[in-house]
Design an enzyme around this catalytic site. Structure first.
Site, PDB file in Angstrom:
ATOM      1  CG  MET A 131      -5.625  -4.410 -15.791  1.00 17.81           C
ATOM      2  SD  MET A 131      -4.627  -5.388 -14.596  1.00 17.81           S
ATOM      3  CE  MET A 131      -3.765  -4.073 -13.714  1.00 17.81           C
ATOM      4  CG  HIS A 162      -1.261 -11.130 -10.953  1.00 11.46           C
ATOM      5  ND1 HIS A 162      -1.209 -10.260  -9.896  1.00 11.46           N
ATOM      6  CD2 HIS A 162      -0.276 -10.747 -11.791  1.00 11.46           C
ATOM      7  CE1 HIS A 162      -0.234  -9.376 -10.093  1.00 11.46           C
ATOM      8  NE2 HIS A 162       0.341  -9.652 -11.236  1.00 11.46           N
ATOM      9  CG  ASP A 221       5.275  -1.890  -5.677  1.00  7.98           C
ATOM     10  OD1 ASP A 221       5.561  -1.158  -6.632  1.00  7.98           O
ATOM     11  OD2 ASP A 221       5.199  -3.128  -5.776  1.00  7.98           O
ATOM     12  CG  ASP A 257       0.286  -0.490 -12.494  1.00 14.00           C
ATOM     13  OD1 ASP A 257      -0.938  -0.480 -12.734  1.00 14.00           O
ATOM     14  OD2 ASP A 257       0.964  -1.529 -12.536  1.00 14.00           O
ATOM     15  CD  GLU A 285       4.541  -0.425 -10.612  1.00 11.94           C
ATOM     16  OE1 GLU A 285       3.957  -1.350 -11.204  1.00 11.94           O
ATOM     17  OE2 GLU A 285       5.129  -0.569  -9.525  1.00 11.94           O
ATOM     18  CG  ASP A 287      -3.483 -11.868  -7.643  1.00 15.14           C
ATOM     19  OD1 ASP A 287      -2.408 -12.378  -7.308  1.00 15.14           O
ATOM     20  OD2 ASP A 287      -3.568 -10.761  -8.228  1.00 15.14           O
ATOM     21  CG  ASP A 333       9.018  -2.776  -7.406  1.00 22.90           C
ATOM     22  OD1 ASP A 333       8.594  -1.617  -7.466  1.00 22.90           O
ATOM     23  OD2 ASP A 333       8.389  -3.768  -7.831  1.00 22.90           O
ATOM     24  CG  HIS A 374       7.917  -0.787 -12.605  1.00 20.79           C
ATOM     25  ND1 HIS A 374       7.196  -1.729 -13.286  1.00 20.79           N
ATOM     26  CD2 HIS A 374       7.893  -1.191 -11.305  1.00 20.79           C
ATOM     27  CE1 HIS A 374       6.741  -2.646 -12.440  1.00 20.79           C
ATOM     28  NE2 HIS A 374       7.142  -2.328 -11.236  1.00 20.79           N
ATOM     29  CG  ASP A 422       1.135  -2.493  -8.860  1.00 27.17           C
ATOM     30  OD1 ASP A 422       0.978  -3.232  -7.876  1.00 27.17           O
ATOM     31  OD2 ASP A 422       1.857  -2.803  -9.824  1.00 27.17           O
TER      32      ASP A 422
END
Lengths: 390, 390, 390, 390
Positions: B89, B55, B258, B246, B218, B58, B256, B221, B292
């Site tokens: 990306m 991002h 991850d 992802d 993802e 980041d 979520d 998700h 991710d």
């Protein structure tokens, strides 16, 4: 306070399979007798419904001869006429017979795929004969448990082939009929292809005659996966693709419940009706309000009609509330969007100049961030309208 | 048995925010120090990764001056060069600053929408400068709790306006960049618009420059909503729209998570890798394999690298199994489709003649229904390949 | 590598209703013929099972006369003898007949409650006659859709009255039989009382003869609600209350799937087997390993036996892995608890002195917080044992 | 129509952490300033609340010295006195500091366990000093991601050791304090031990001083797992174990939402209030009505008080509806149980004679099965009371 009694103009419809459901479930047999379709139509008319929908085999048995079929259909048409009922929608049963145990249009066996297409052609003929303007496809067995059995891309291709064939069949016959595709994430298969209304909308965009194909979202099916039903319906409406709708009620993360409309999720039902009735500003949905639900297994026939009346009455109660909520001045003030025409002009469509100008605008992110949005008050107002205390 | 060590050709990438996650959660503060991005890149290179994603914030703080930004970027580019890492990306942080508390592109405030578009233009410039070929959009705050706050159709229109603006910006600048849209059903909002990959795929079909926009599904998700991840990915692949992916792990119906790739759902991960690697027959996915995910909050920095190595190693283990499974003669026999070329010709594309001929075919539904499909055996074979006992 | 072939000492059992399931579901009729119970027993014996369980009406029809019952039972006992099979568990069908449409022991109608108790007494007699040592209660219809129909506290009291009556009946008849109560959150009712193994464990603690009552947790039932099955089983084991277990597989948040053991959640199955087999340190479970699952609807009879063999084989594969995992020196090191005997003495049991001493201990919270726990490595090791690459 | 304004006798309480929540979430920082506890108490008093609850560190920072602590507490007591507010409940923060990253009482590190017990002793002293009569335990970090890290039976034993120690501490100090244990299935851990109120109720039955320990069920926590909150609360009430309650709102299968009471599930809230207020017949709950919720992140401080007022107002609206529903003659008729005193005598308690007599009763199962139960009508009546149209 209005009477909430259903009118023909409300366009309320029920499936033969809904009020005719005898109460069988995976753990027990029927609790009510199977009813004659003609009796169901007459009773629905008495309750104030406008339309009745059907699968081919709700009316005509799987193994009926042509003459049996014709005599059944003739009687049914007479009943419709007598009772002033219409058949707005028809569909195919592609799930009850064991030949469809691993799907119909997506089966690995070309004989099953061919059989399914042929059965659908016949059922389309039946639907058109009865006056249906919408033909629903619910591919409840198009899915897997042992997911290795086929490449899921192959399933997409096969489903497309069938849709393209059948839209062409309709056009070739000059039928005045559109298709409405219905998604479901699981049950009776562990995972069903095209699991949500979103997946169906995309699939439609890849079809040969996409203009004649839209969606038939069902409250229970999206809710099983915990998705916002109003959001999915809104996306379909915005794209001009809400061709039909299946109304019922459901708790998230459970078996397919098909409960009486509004019974488990009255707030979500209110949000939905704001969309359908256009009280929140956008266009109104003009198609049938179809209840794809059934009475609890604890009910006898009288309870079935209590159920049917309850679906329609709750819809009309919530419709009145939707109008009142969206007319409430405090609500209108809370949801009035900020306006900044100069800025909106810059972002409305791209140009190098707009992009450059956008880069020079002074926007105070911290100041905007500090502003409260009043959404607790807004939501409390919705609850108070819902509960009838405002 | 192969070594499973990652190679550059595996195209494994991690986000700066993944291995840099300090372990904060809603109930407690960080458990690990925040790491310098250049350190993270060097360590990722050591672990065998190929790429690093980010991002804007980041790398470059929200409030950095232009010269601070340039100096940070220069150092980062040197680090990439030194360590042999690429940035495949990039994406925009449109969720951490409180200005985005009610969304970015779909906010009711045109200043917020304009600010979000501008921030994204800048972040696209940054991504392109770093070499990114894919730009991801995750609209995590584009949603609601008090759903009456806007007509969800308005949200669709605003999102489309932003996408059209930004694709034009990319084209106007002749950037070699495509967009990948990422769906999520909920968290941090109660309901997020475009809740699944299916909804995103459809939305893309309504965009001005749809050819440059695909999806970034993802695992976590889609799994939160209990949907089949392989089915959603397959639909995207079939449409040529899988632009990024992802990878992580998640239990259904939870916050979520991850988690480390493959850690909670090894069978689904195997089904996914069959698709991505093309072992089950269709085309192979040629883009980055992006993890991710982040290490458990119980870990120190060493645990973070255990986590990163584990993601890649498990991918390669499962890739080997996917190849072996799809090469297994018993598997091939079980999933070989029936063939009936004459019948398939009739349904492949519509004509009046095909329809008429189809109606005369003899198909014995009961006989087909009696045939067992061997799917218990097939699925058991998959489990035995997975468990390494075959 | 061992053969994984089932042995009598594995104590593998199946219900007559599992391998006898004809493949009916809410959307379609049977796909396989109903099989004779004696045939099922002989086939189970061939597959290597040790025991067969039954509901009263799996063997004796609801309306059978006393002499029909006796002749059926005599033949069944002969078959058991011939095939070397035992009946470790029996239970009552209190859900299929429509008289139970609103529950059995908790029904509002005292005639239904009395009928349910009487039917259970008869079924207990049958179970004991066949040699059963465990009697399972699954109250699948003890619940509601219209939750206002009774105070849920009344349901608790009625369930207790029935349990107290029936434990007394067993004692009065000097039967060597214990009870195992099975929880389920929903389906076929929207909400079932005593929704989890935890609720059942508590309910048992309020019974007259609690010593003879334990639980029968089922993988699918706890997993439907997304709960950790190993945690629930562990709590029961710790309390000495794991009297029976129902093994199968299930995805979270879906209809009751009853899939082949290990097929959807191999990692959770491994965690479970570590508990049951005692490889992780605690006491081993010594009762039947009962598979309460059924073959996919796509299968013919051969597929049913593939399914049955798969359940047992996967159990034995995972048992071997559990042993290897818990013997792995790296695993043992990672999960070795810190020791601090002096400190542990202070907290082991309360005294004013211990409390005072505890207050003076120097404990450096920040230093402890910084230490990584190595759980990513630990979990990766579990995955690698599971996948057979270590 | 009554005013629904809160009264002290309503026993409405809020946690400092609820109205003091600054709006941080996993994807973004605070959106509101952190408020001083004394300010919060004064504002709660203005809104009509009766009580305020707290974690130790909501008032006294983790690292405060003894004299800082005393001065903070003195000021807080003065504020309570001035504003006429009470502290009915207190609890310990055993989750924010990273020392608790792998649990507190169940940690593998005896130093962490000792530290947690000591911190709780201090926090109990604080709670008692402030007048608390109930002490809540929410073990949010007592769980796992890498489940192999400990035998879950060890976790049960450690939790019991801590509870036994702390109940003894309370008794030894002659504190007038009971404990209320709060379950949660997951978040912030992937799986938390004692996942539901049922598991907690059972655990309590194994404690040394079980008479002083009950449960604190929370709407959101049971609803995350899709369990019926009214059923769980009813089981606790029937056992005399409902010692406290956490009211809020939540959608099933999502992250912990802690929404405004009644906002997502008004029908379930009505069912709950029937139990708590005793309108459906059983005993009334006499403890605090605690709102463990927080305002949306979109709100500024004014929105926080809108939120707080909304919680209390909705409770009182639904309380009025509960009374009206249970007084409605049509409702009373529909839920009146059948009576059959002779039959009920036989099943009320076991004797050989009762069992024998029961076997001779004539019960016509088919006739009973045919009777409709009127539950569609009953549920529709509930909906109409809820919506305020009856």
């Amino acid at each position: 306070m209005s009477s909430y009694a259903p009118e023909k103009t409300d366009l309320f419809s029920f499936g033969l399979w809904t009020v005719g459901n005898p109460g069988r479930d995976p753990f027990g047999g029927p609790t009510r007798p199977v009813q004659n379709p003609n009796h169901l139509v007459r009773k629905l008319a008495e309750c104030g419904a406008w339309g009745v929908n059907l699968h081919d085999n709700d009316l005509v048995p799987f193994d009926a001869s042509a003459s049996e079929r014709d005599s059944i259909v003739a009687e049914f048409k007479a009943t419709l006429e007598d009772s002033g009922m219409v058949v707005p929608m028809a569909t195919t049963n592609l799930f009850s017979h064991p030949v469809f145990k691993d799907g119909a249009f997506t089966s690995n066996d070309p004989k099953v795929r061919a059989f399914a297409i042929r059965k659908t052609m016949d059922a389309i003929d039946l639907g058109v004969e009865l006056g249906a303007k919408t033909y629903v496809f619910w591919g409840g067995r198009e899915g897997t448990e042992a997911d290795a059995c086929r490449d899921p891309r192959t399933a997409v291709k096969r489903q497309r082939e069938a849709m393209n064939f059948l839209t062409s069949y309709v056009k070739d016959n000059s039928y005045d009929l559109c298709f409405a595709l219905e998604a479901k994430p699981n049950e009776p298969r562990s995972d069903i292809y095209f699991s949500t209304t979103g997946h169906m909308l995309h699939f439609i965009s890849t079809l040969e005659h996409e203009e004649m194909v839209g969606v038939n979202p069902e409250v229970a099916h999206e809710t099983m996966a915990g998705l916002s039903f109003p959001h999915g319906v809104a996306q379909a409406m915005e794209a001009g693709k809400l061709f039909h709708i299946d109304l019922n009620s459901q708790k998230i993360g459970r078996y397919d419940q098909d409960l009486r409309f509004g019974s488990e999720d009255p707030k979500q039902a209110l949000l939905l009706i704001r969309l359908l009735e256009g009280t929140c500003g956008g266009e109104r949905y003009s198609g049938p309000r179809h209840f794809d639900a059934h009475a609890y297994r604890s009910e006898d026939e009288e309870g079935v009609w209590d159920f049917a009346r309850g679906c329609m009455r709750t819809y009309n109660i919530l419709k009145e509330k939707a109008q009142a909520f969206d007319a409430d001045p405090e609500v209108r003030e809370l949801i009035a969007s900020e306006q900044d025409e100069a800025l909106e002009q810059l972002t409305r469509s791209y140009s190098s100049e707009n992009a450059a100008a956008l880069r020079t605008q002074k926007i105070d992110a911290s100041a905007i961030a500090r502003k409260g949005l009043g959404y607790e008050r807004l939501d409390q107002l919705m609850i108070e309208h819902l509960l009838g205390v405002r």
